[in-house]
Design a protein around this motif. Structure first.
Motif, mmCIF file in Angstrom:
data_model
loop_
_atom_site.group_PDB
_atom_site.id
_atom_site.type_symbol
_atom_site.label_atom_id
_atom_site.label_comp_id
_atom_site.label_asym_id
_atom_site.label_seq_id
_atom_site.Cartn_x
_atom_site.Cartn_y
_atom_site.Cartn_z
ATOM 1 N N GLY A 192 15.059 2.621 -6.189
ATOM 2 C CA GLY A 192 14.393 1.856 -4.709
ATOM 3 C C GLY A 192 14.550 0.107 -5.316
ATOM 4 N N PHE A 193 15.134 -0.135 -6.699
ATOM 5 C CA PHE A 193 15.908 -1.855 -6.075
ATOM 6 C C PHE A 193 16.588 -1.968 -5.590
ATOM 7 C CE2 PHE A 193 12.465 -2.539 -9.468
ATOM 8 C CZ PHE A 193 11.542 -3.461 -8.916
ATOM 9 N N LEU A 205 9.995 3.977 -3.300
ATOM 10 C CA LEU A 205 10.560 4.079 -4.246
ATOM 11 C C LEU A 205 10.464 3.981 -5.597
ATOM 12 C CD1 LEU A 205 14.586 5.157 -2.972
ATOM 13 C CD2 LEU A 205 12.938 6.697 -3.911
ATOM 14 N N ILE A 206 10.259 2.451 -5.501
ATOM 15 C CA ILE A 206 9.431 1.562 -6.466
ATOM 16 C C ILE A 206 8.082 2.306 -7.480
ATOM 17 C CG2 ILE A 206 9.056 -0.129 -7.418
ATOM 18 C CD1 ILE A 206 10.949 -1.620 -5.655
ATOM 19 N N GLY A 207 7.501 2.460 -5.916
ATOM 20 C CA GLY A 207 5.855 3.295 -6.044
ATOM 21 C C GLY A 207 6.496 4.605 -6.952
ATOM 22 N N ALA A 208 6.946 5.571 -6.587
ATOM 23 C CA ALA A 208 7.134 6.551 -7.006
ATOM 24 C C ALA A 208 7.603 6.465 -8.408
ATOM 25 C CB ALA A 208 7.873 7.315 -5.795
ATOM 26 N N GLY A 209 8.315 5.440 -8.550
ATOM 27 C CA GLY A 209 8.652 5.406 -10.288
ATOM 28 C C GLY A 209 7.657 5.045 -11.162
ATOM 29 N N GLN A 210 7.120 4.022 -11.075
ATOM 30 C CA GLN A 210 5.622 3.437 -11.498
ATOM 31 C C GLN A 210 4.897 4.735 -11.487
ATOM 32 O OE1 GLN A 210 5.441 0.000 -12.269
ATOM 33 N NE2 GLN A 210 3.854 -0.235 -13.145
ATOM 34 N N GLY A 211 4.381 4.855 -10.646
ATOM 35 C CA GLY A 211 3.648 6.274 -10.930
ATOM 36 C C GLY A 211 3.677 6.808 -11.518
ATOM 37 N N GLY A 212 5.018 8.140 -11.666
ATOM 38 C CA GLY A 212 5.597 8.933 -12.042
ATOM 39 C C GLY A 212 5.852 8.669 -13.976
ATOM 40 N N VAL A 213 6.094 7.474 -13.973
ATOM 41 C CA VAL A 213 5.926 6.858 -15.916
ATOM 42 C C VAL A 213 4.767 6.844 -15.918
ATOM 43 C CG1 VAL A 213 6.679 5.893 -17.165
ATOM 44 C CG2 VAL A 213 8.751 6.427 -15.332
ATOM 45 N N LEU A 215 11.776 6.944 -14.047
ATOM 46 C CA LEU A 215 12.941 5.334 -14.679
ATOM 47 C C LEU A 215 13.879 5.453 -13.761
ATOM 48 C CD1 LEU A 215 11.861 5.097 -18.291
ATOM 49 C CD2 LEU A 215 11.447 3.739 -17.108
ATOM 50 N N ALA A 216 14.597 6.921 -13.032
ATOM 51 C CA ALA A 216 15.502 6.418 -12.480
ATOM 52 C C ALA A 216 15.670 6.191 -10.853
ATOM 53 C CB ALA A 216 16.236 7.738 -13.114
ATOM 54 N N ALA A 252 0.739 -1.310 -0.134
ATOM 55 C CA ALA A 252 0.210 -0.054 -0.098
ATOM 56 C C ALA A 252 0.729 1.175 0.079
ATOM 57 C CB ALA A 252 -1.678 -0.058 1.327
ATOM 58 N N VAL A 253 2.143 1.486 0.690
ATOM 59 C CA VAL A 253 2.938 2.455 1.130
ATOM 60 C C VAL A 253 3.032 2.455 -0.690
ATOM 61 C CG1 VAL A 253 5.235 3.103 1.316
ATOM 62 C CG2 VAL A 253 3.786 2.032 3.286
ATOM 63 N N SER A 254 3.739 1.604 -1.157
ATOM 64 C CA SER A 254 4.043 1.526 -2.353
ATOM 65 C C SER A 254 2.954 2.511 -3.866
ATOM 66 C CB SER A 254 5.513 0.076 -3.079
ATOM 67 O OG SER A 254 5.494 0.265 -4.414
#
Length: 419
Positions: free
Chosen positions: A306-307, A325-333, A300-301, A269-271
Motif C-alpha cells: 500500500g505504501f 491496501l494499507i488498511g487491509a494490511g493493518q486490519g489483517g494483522v 504485513l506484506a 474511512a476507506v482505509s
C-alpha cells in the motif's frame, strides 16, 4: 472459565464490547479530518498540531501499563465503563476547544483525557475477549472486537469530514460526543465482569509484562501504528492539498465537491473499513489454519504494498487503492496478532500483556505525527511514504525472530502456542 461457560457467553459478551467500542470510536476518528486543517485557520503550527494529534498516545504511554495491571487486579467491568465515560467527556472537550480563545490548550487537555480513557478501554476490551474465548475461536473473536473499534473510527472520520463541511466543526464534535455517551450506557447495562472474582491486592501497580512474546508483539504493533496512524492519517489531508486531489461527485444533476477535509475523511474511512473487513477475515483464517504466522506475514506484506502504491501517486485512484491496501494490511494483522499474544500469555497476566502491547503501539502512533509532519514539509511526501513502506517489512523480521526464539518454530500451531 470452563469450556461450557466460555462457549455460552463468548458471542454475547463480544458483541456488547463491539457495540460500546464502535460508538466511542467516533470521537477518535472525528478529529483527524478536521484538526490538521485547523492548524492554518487557528494559527497553530504544524509541530503543535502534531503534538495535539499525538497527545492521547503519549498519555496512553504512561497509562497503558497501570491500566493493564488494574485489570488483572480488580477486573474488567469497572475500568471498561469508566474508560468509555472519560472518552465521552474528552470528545465534548473538542467543542470547548473550538470555541475557546486558547484552542490549542483545550485540545491538548481533551486529547490527554482521551488517552486515559482509551488506555482503560483497550486494556479491558481485548482482555474480556481473551477471557471468554477458546483458542480455536480466539482469532475470530479478537478480529470482531478490533473491527468494532475500527468501524467506529472511520465513522468518526466521515462524520468529521462531511458534517464539518456541511454544518460546522462544532456540530461534528457534539454529535461524536453524544455517541460516546451512548457507548458508556451500553457498557454499564450489558458488559459483565469476566476477569477476576475479587480484588487481588498483591499485584503491584508497576508489574508490567516483559516476556519475549509480549515484547515481540509490542514491537510489531509499534511499527504498524507508526506507519498507519502516525504517518498516513496524520499527513493525508495535507498531502491531498499539496497534490490538489479532491473528490467531486454528481448525482441526479447535482454536483458535490469535497474539500481536502471531506476527501481525506472519506479516504481514511476507506482505509479503516478495509481494515475492519480484513481484521475479521484475518482472525478467522488464522483460526481455520490453526496457525497465526502465515496470516500475519501476508498482511504485513499487504501494508508494505500500500505504501509503495502511495509513493507512485499522485492520482486519486492510486490513493484510494493505497489507502485500501494499507488498511487491509493493518486490519489483517490485528486479529491474529492479539490472538497470538493471548495464546502465549497466561490468562491471569493478560491485562498486563495488553498494557505492554498498547504501550508499544502508542509510542509508534505518538512518535509518527511528531516526525512525519515536519519531515514531509522538509523532504516531501514521496520520500516519507517510501520510507514508511519499509516499516512493515522490518516488523515481519522482528515477528519471525521473536516467535522462533520463544517457540523453536517459524510457524507454531495454535495448540503449540497456548500456555
Amino acid at each position: 472459565m470452563s469450556d461450557s461457560s466460555s462457549k455460552s457467553t463468548e458471542r454475547p459478551v463480544v458483541y456488547a464490547v463491539v457495540a460500546s467500542t464502535f460508538f466511542v470510536g467516533f470521537g477518535g476518528g472525528v478529529v483527524f479530518p478536521i484538526l490538521p486543517n485547523l492548524g492554518e485557520v487557528l494559527g497553530i503550527s504544524a509541530f503543535l498540531v502534531g503534538v495535539i494529534l499525538s497527545a492521547n498516545r503519549w498519555t496512553r504511554l504512561v497509562a497503558n501499563g497501570p491500566a493493564g495491571v488494574l485489570v488483572d487486579r480488580i477486573g474488567t467491568r469497572k475500568p471498561f465503563v469508566a474508560g468509555l465515560a472519560i472518552e465521552g467527556l474528552a470528545t465534548f472537550g473538542y467543542v470547548i476547544a473550538i470555541e475557546s480563545a486558547m484552542p490549542e490548550g483545550w485540545f491538548i487537555v481533551a486529547r490527554v483525557m482521551w488517552g486515559i480513557g482509551s488506555a482503560l478501554v483497550f486494556a479491558t476490551a481485548y482482555t474480556i475477549t481473551a477471557d471468554v474465548s477458546e483458542a480455536s475461536s480466539r482469532g475470530t473473536s479478537m478480529g470482531i472486537v478490533r473491527a468494532g473499534i475500527t468501524f467506529g473510527f472511520p465513522a468518526g472520520m466521515v462524520l468529521g469530514g462531511i458534517v464539518s463541511e456541511v454544518y460546522s466543526n462544532v456540530a461534528a464534535f457534539v454529535l461524536a460526543a453524544s455517541f460516546a455517551g451512548l457507548a458508556s450506557i451500553i457498557a454499564y447495562f450489558i458488559v459483565p465482569e469476566t476477569h477476576v472474582e475479587s480484588v487481588d491486592s498483591s499485584i503491584s501497580p508497576w508489574d508490567f509484562e516483559t516476556t519475549l512474546p509480549a515484547l515481540t508483539v509490542g514491537l510489531v504493533n509499534f511499527g504498524l501504528y507508526f506507519a498507519y496512524i502516525g504517518v498516513l492519517f496524520s499527513t493525508l489531508v495535507l498531502y491531498l492539498e499539496v497534490e490538489s486531489l479532491t473528490l467531486s461527485l454528481e448525482f441526479a444533476g447535482y454536483g458535490i465537491d469535497y474539500g481536502e477535509q471531506g476527501t481525506s475523511g472519506l479516504l481514511m474511512a476507506v482505509s479503516a473499513l478495509s481494515g475492519a473487513v480484513f481484521t475479521i477475515s484475518g482472525g478467522k483464517i488464522s483460526d481455520a489454519a490453526g496457525a497465526r504466522m502465515p496470516v500475519l506475514l501476508a498482511f504485513l506484506a499487504t501494508s508494505c504494498a500500500g505504501f509503495v502504491v502511495l509513493t507512485v501517486a499522485p492520482s486519486f485512484g492510486a490513493v484510494v487503492v493505497a489507502c485500501a491496501l494499507i488498511g487491509a494490511g493493518q486490519g489483517g494483522v490485528g486479529g491474529p496478532l492479539t490472538a497470538l499474544l493471548a495464546d502465549l500469555t497466561p490468562e491471569e497476566r493478560m491485562g498486563r500483556a495488553m498494557g505492554t502491547n498498547n504501550i508499544f503501539g502508542d509510542v509508534g502512533g505518538g512518535l509518527g505525527p511528531l516526525i512525519s509532519l515536519p519531515f514531509a514539509n522538509a523532504v516531501g511526501y514521496d520520500v516519507l511514504y517510501a520510507l514508511s513502506a519499509i516499516v512493515p517489512l522490518l516488523a515481519g523480521v522482528v515477528l519471525v525472530a521473536g516467535i522462533y526464539s520463544y517457540t523453536g518454530s517459524l510457524s507454531p500451531t495454535v495448540e503449540e502456542s497456548v500456555v
